[in-house]
Design a protein around this motif. Structure first.
Motif, short mmCIF file in Angstrom:
data_model
loop_
_atom_site.label_atom_id
_atom_site.label_comp_id
_atom_site.label_asym_id
_atom_site.label_seq_id
_atom_site.Cartn_x
_atom_site.Cartn_y
_atom_site.Cartn_z
N GLY A 101 -43.03 -7.26 30.29
CA GLY A 101 -44.41 -7.25 30.52
C GLY A 101 -44.88 -7.45 31.90
N TRP A 102 -44.08 -8.30 32.77
CA TRP A 102 -44.54 -8.33 33.97
C TRP A 102 -44.16 -7.20 34.66
CZ3 TRP A 102 -48.19 -11.72 35.05
CH2 TRP A 102 -47.79 -12.89 34.45
N GLY A 103 -43.23 -6.47 34.41
CA GLY A 103 -43.03 -4.99 35.19
C GLY A 103 -44.03 -4.14 34.90
N ILE A 104 -44.91 -4.17 33.62
CA ILE A 104 -45.87 -3.39 33.34
C ILE A 104 -47.34 -3.77 34.18
CG2 ILE A 104 -47.49 -2.56 31.29
CD1 ILE A 104 -44.95 -2.89 29.64
N VAL A 105 -47.32 -4.95 34.35
CA VAL A 105 -48.51 -5.51 34.93
C VAL A 105 -48.34 -5.27 36.38
CG1 VAL A 105 -49.86 -7.50 35.61
CG2 VAL A 105 -49.00 -7.40 33.38
N SER B 295 -52.11 -10.06 27.99
CA SER B 295 -51.20 -10.04 26.90
C SER B 295 -51.28 -8.50 26.19
CB SER B 295 -51.52 -11.05 25.74
OG SER B 295 -52.65 -10.78 25.32
N VAL B 296 -52.38 -7.91 26.31
CA VAL B 296 -52.36 -6.42 25.78
C VAL B 296 -51.84 -5.56 26.60
CG1 VAL B 296 -54.01 -4.52 25.36
CG2 VAL B 296 -54.49 -6.81 24.51
N LEU B 297 -51.90 -5.87 27.82
CA LEU B 297 -51.03 -4.93 28.84
C LEU B 297 -49.71 -5.22 28.72
CD1 LEU B 297 -51.75 -2.87 30.99
CD2 LEU B 297 -51.98 -4.58 32.75
N MET B 298 -49.21 -6.42 28.50
CA MET B 298 -47.63 -6.79 28.60
C MET B 298 -46.98 -6.26 27.23
SD MET B 298 -47.92 -10.75 30.07
CE MET B 298 -46.11 -10.71 30.34
N CYS B 299 -47.88 -6.24 26.28
CA CYS B 299 -47.46 -5.70 24.91
C CYS B 299 -47.71 -4.30 24.62
CB CYS B 299 -47.81 -6.76 23.69
SG CYS B 299 -47.16 -8.40 23.97
N ALA B 300 -48.05 -3.71 25.66
CA ALA B 300 -48.72 -2.26 25.44
C ALA B 300 -47.74 -1.22 24.77
CB ALA B 300 -49.06 -1.56 26.82
N PRO B 301 -46.63 -1.19 24.89
CA PRO B 301 -45.66 -0.31 23.99
C PRO B 301 -45.48 -0.84 22.80
CG PRO B 301 -44.23 -1.02 26.20
CD PRO B 301 -45.59 -2.03 25.87
N ARG B 302 -45.98 -1.81 22.30
CA ARG B 302 -45.96 -2.08 20.65
C ARG B 302 -47.54 -1.71 20.02
NH1 ARG B 302 -42.49 -6.44 19.01
NH2 ARG B 302 -40.99 -6.75 20.93
N GLU C 148 -54.07 9.12 36.40
CA GLU C 148 -52.60 8.87 35.85
C GLU C 148 -52.59 9.00 34.35
OE1 GLU C 148 -49.97 8.73 37.72
OE2 GLU C 148 -50.94 8.23 39.62
N GLU C 149 -51.54 9.09 33.89
CA GLU C 149 -50.91 9.16 32.48
C GLU C 149 -49.61 8.96 32.54
OE1 GLU C 149 -49.97 12.47 29.17
OE2 GLU C 149 -52.05 12.66 29.86
N ILE C 150 -49.17 7.62 31.72
CA ILE C 150 -48.03 7.05 31.60
C ILE C 150 -47.89 6.58 30.02
CG2 ILE C 150 -46.52 5.27 32.14
CD1 ILE C 150 -48.48 4.27 34.32
N GLU C 151 -46.36 7.32 29.85
CA GLU C 151 -45.95 7.13 28.32
C GLU C 151 -45.27 5.83 27.89
OE1 GLU C 151 -43.37 10.42 27.69
OE2 GLU C 151 -44.90 12.09 27.75
N PHE C 152 -45.19 5.34 26.79
CA PHE C 152 -44.73 3.99 26.62
C PHE C 152 -43.24 3.87 26.79
CE2 PHE C 152 -48.29 2.56 23.54
CZ PHE C 152 -49.19 2.69 24.38
N THR C 153 -42.67 5.10 26.83
CA THR C 153 -40.99 4.95 27.00
C THR C 153 -40.89 4.74 28.27
OG1 THR C 153 -41.36 7.47 27.28
CG2 THR C 153 -40.69 6.96 25.09
N ARG C 154 -41.60 5.30 29.36
CA ARG C 154 -41.60 4.58 30.80
C ARG C 154 -41.72 3.07 30.97
NH1 ARG C 154 -45.16 8.79 34.07
NH2 ARG C 154 -44.56 7.11 35.47
N LEU C 155 -42.94 2.81 30.15
CA LEU C 155 -43.38 1.36 30.36
C LEU C 155 -42.25 0.35 29.86
CD1 LEU C 155 -47.11 1.46 29.29
CD2 LEU C 155 -45.92 1.71 31.67
N SER C 156 -41.46 0.75 28.73
CA SER C 156 -40.45 -0.02 28.24
C SER C 156 -39.30 -0.38 29.18
CB SER C 156 -40.08 0.66 26.93
OG SER C 156 -41.19 0.70 26.01
N LYS C 157 -39.17 0.65 30.05
CA LYS C 157 -38.06 0.42 30.91
C LYS C 157 -38.23 -0.44 32.14
CE LYS C 157 -36.63 5.05 29.59
NZ LYS C 157 -36.05 6.32 30.12
N LEU C 158 -39.39 -0.82 32.56
CA LEU C 158 -39.76 -1.71 33.53
C LEU C 158 -39.47 -3.18 33.50
CD1 LEU C 158 -43.38 -0.31 33.96
CD2 LEU C 158 -41.38 0.28 35.24
N ARG C 159 -39.01 -3.84 34.64
CA ARG C 159 -38.58 -5.21 34.52
C ARG C 159 -39.14 -5.94 35.96
NH1 ARG C 159 -37.81 -3.95 30.30
NH2 ARG C 159 -35.86 -4.15 28.75
N LEU C 160 -39.20 -7.04 35.63
CA LEU C 160 -39.75 -7.98 36.74
C LEU C 160 -39.74 -9.44 36.45
CD1 LEU C 160 -40.83 -8.36 39.54
CD2 LEU C 160 -43.05 -8.42 38.70
#
Length: 573
Positions: free
Chosen positions: A516-520, A270-277, A189-201
């Protein structure tokens, strides 16, 4: 539609078009919309008229020809930002130079006057910028645009202007990946940060399963330290463990009881939750065993050190050609220094002679053969529910850490806290990110110092806020530590200490825990669909992208290198 050239009257005493043209209907008058700012390169164009392809193609071009329609190449945009009239249509009268314009050059006036650009569209705009000079006497014509010319208005490099599109990544450091990627690994898989920034949970309050360790009381006298009453940072020998997830004996016991399906530590999560930064590369090892998923780290990897000015416009870099040149302020040296300062500060600001706060069970990693004393540290194993509905049962156990406690003034429980440090190395060194001098600004203009640190260390501060919230800490202590001498990274002094609530600090940093929880949840769902095995999630060193690779079970254990050693030819025979 054909076009017939009208007869031209032989009139010697008149000037202008034939008066008979006024009798034509308005829809038959040929017209091409244009803007007043457009540059007309042709008097007429007969090639676009059907039926007259072989007509006379004599064209007259102006000396100031250019394929752009606006000065600086802004594609028909006026000063007010609105599209210029006619800029959306094909310019019939645009002139395209058919020859190579690499002959565009600058004439060096050695008499002492300013250098002028000679070539198409020069108009005297090629004079060097104030305080700077050209590196050479030639420039290609592609550098004449706004921002692309080293000396054009708004693009002066010497005055901090914008760089052209060709110069944007010219000096950008090329970082290496945190782990060497084997060509045999399969990218899944390959995921861009722009997609990760839109996730919510949204996740409810967690349940604390077990607590381990011992905490010491925080020394309140450090809250009164300022730049005039600075204290030296002491070197203290204490033991503090940073064991990975799958090697944690408590997590192994919880997994045997099927308490949850996902297991991780607060530093990894925390690294995974703040990955877009994140800007620097990192990697997370993911192991799928049946219905369980473990998020692990590598020994000696990026999770064992603290970054410095990761989000600065020009972050610190490691010297490539000369290893000794400015090695004191290289990215690796600063990271090791920040880790060293953070540990010793947390050891120093607690009172070991005061009554400690013992959790339910002792430290699970401290063995009977250890000689050095334990550092103040408490482990809280907390259960978070990531289920989207009642039919799902997706839970994660996170090992969180707290560093000290604050005695309660009333009948309530003692307040748990986390302790972190920000360190200043040299405000004039490359990679400082425009940070002000702390000794002169920290007391009078603390807001400016904090704002600069939030800009240059956005990812690091966001991870600290996320870890404090995950651990359920009530307060967060941040110390400001600087070098005693900017050229000596072995001696430091404590300049100040501030207190903040983790939730308020996260709001100031614009950190969204639901994102962050959406990314996880997205990453774990992606891994739970895969078969049992080992995988690695890698952040690209130079792009805002994360990639998931399938790796052999022997990867990162030291056995893979032994298996891949080439067999000598004599033994092979």
């Amino acid at each position: 539609m054909s076009f017939t050239l009208p007869p031209l009257p032989d009139a010697e005493d008149t000037w202008g078009p034939n008066p008979s043209y006024a009798k034509l209907p308005i829809h038959e008058v040929p017209y091409a919309p244009y803007s007043k700012a457009d540059k007309l390169g042709r008097v007429a164009d007969w090639n676009d008229l059907d039926g007259n392809k072989n007509a006379n193609q004599n064209q007259a071009s102006f000396a100031q020809a250019s394929s752009t329609t606006q000065r600086g190449g802004r594609s028909g945009r006026g000063r007010d930002g609105q599209a210029a009239f006619g800029s959306g249509t094909t310019n019939t009268f645009a002139y395209f130079h058919v020859e190579d314009e690499s002959s565009f050059s600058l004439v060096d006036n050695k008499i002492g006057g300013p250098r002028r650009a000679v070539g198409f569209g020069g108009r005297g705009r090629g004079a060097p910028a104030r305080g700077g000079a050209y590196a050479g006497n030639t420039r290609t014509s592609t550098q004449r645009g706004r921002g692309g010319n080293l000396n054009a208005r708004g693009g002066q490099m010497n005055r901090g202007g914008r760089r052209g599109w060709k110069e944007w990544d010219k000096n950008a450091p090329r970082r290496e990946s945190s782990v060497a990627i084997n060509p045999a690994w399969k990218m899944l898989e390959e995921i861009e940060f722009t997609r990760l920034s839109k996730l919510r949970l949204d996740v409810d309050e967690p349940e604390t399963l077990e607590t381990y360790g011992r905490l010491y009381q925080y020394e309140k006298s450090y809250d009164r330290v300022n730049t005039k009453t600075e204290r030296p940072l002491q070197i203290m020998d204490r033991i503090r463990y940073n064991t990975t997830t799958s090697d944690d004996p408590v997590i192994q016991q919880l997994a045997s009881r099927n308490v949850a399906s996902i297991y991780a530590t607060d530093s990894i999560l925390s690294v995974l939750m703040c990955a877009p930064r994140s800007v620097y590369p990192w990697d997370i090892i993911i192991v799928r065993e049946g219905d369980h998923l473990y998020l692990d780290k590598r020994d000696g990897g990026p999770f064992d050190t603290i970054t410095v000015n990761e989000n600065a416009a020009e972050p610190p870099v490691d010297p490539e050609k000369d290893k000794e040149k400015d090695a004191l302020n290289s990215a690796l040296s600063l990271s090791l220094e920040a880790t060293y300062v953070n540990q010793n500060f947390s050891f120093q600001v607690v009172k070991e002679d005061a009554p400690p706060l013992d959790f339910e069970k002792p430290n699970p990693f401290y063995g009977p053969d250890e000689v050095e004393p334990l550092a103040s540290c408490g482990y809280r194993y907390r259960l978070f529910d990531l289920s989207l509905n009642e039919d799902e049962d997706i839970k994660i156990v996170v090992r969180t850490e707290v560093d000290a406690y604050q005695p309660s003034t009333g009948k309530g429980d003692n307040g748990l806290m986390t302790i972190r440090t920000l360190n200043e190395f040299d405000s004039r060194a490359p990679g400082a990110g425009g940070a002000p001098d702390w000794r002169s600004k920290l007391d009078s203009q603390r807001g400016a110092v904090v704002a600069t640190e939030m800009k240059n260390n956005s990812c690091k501060l966001a991870k600290w806020a996320a870890q404090s919230i995950l651990a359920g800490a009530e307060t967060m202590k941040v110390g400001y530590v600087s070098r005693a001498n900017p050229r000596d990274n072995s001696r430091h002094v404590i300049l100040s200490t501030t207190t903040m609530r983790p939730t308020d600090f996260a709001a100031q940093l614009n950190v969204s825990l639901s994102n962050g929880w959406g990314i996880v949840r997205t990453v774990t769902d992606m891994c739970m669909k895969l078969p049992d095995g080992k995988y690695v999630l890698i952040k690209d060193p130079n792009r805002p992208v994360i990639r998931l690779y399938a790796v052999p079970m022997s990867a990162f254990t030291g056995e893979e290198e032994i298996e891949e050693e080439p067999i000598p030819e004599e033994e092979a025979e």
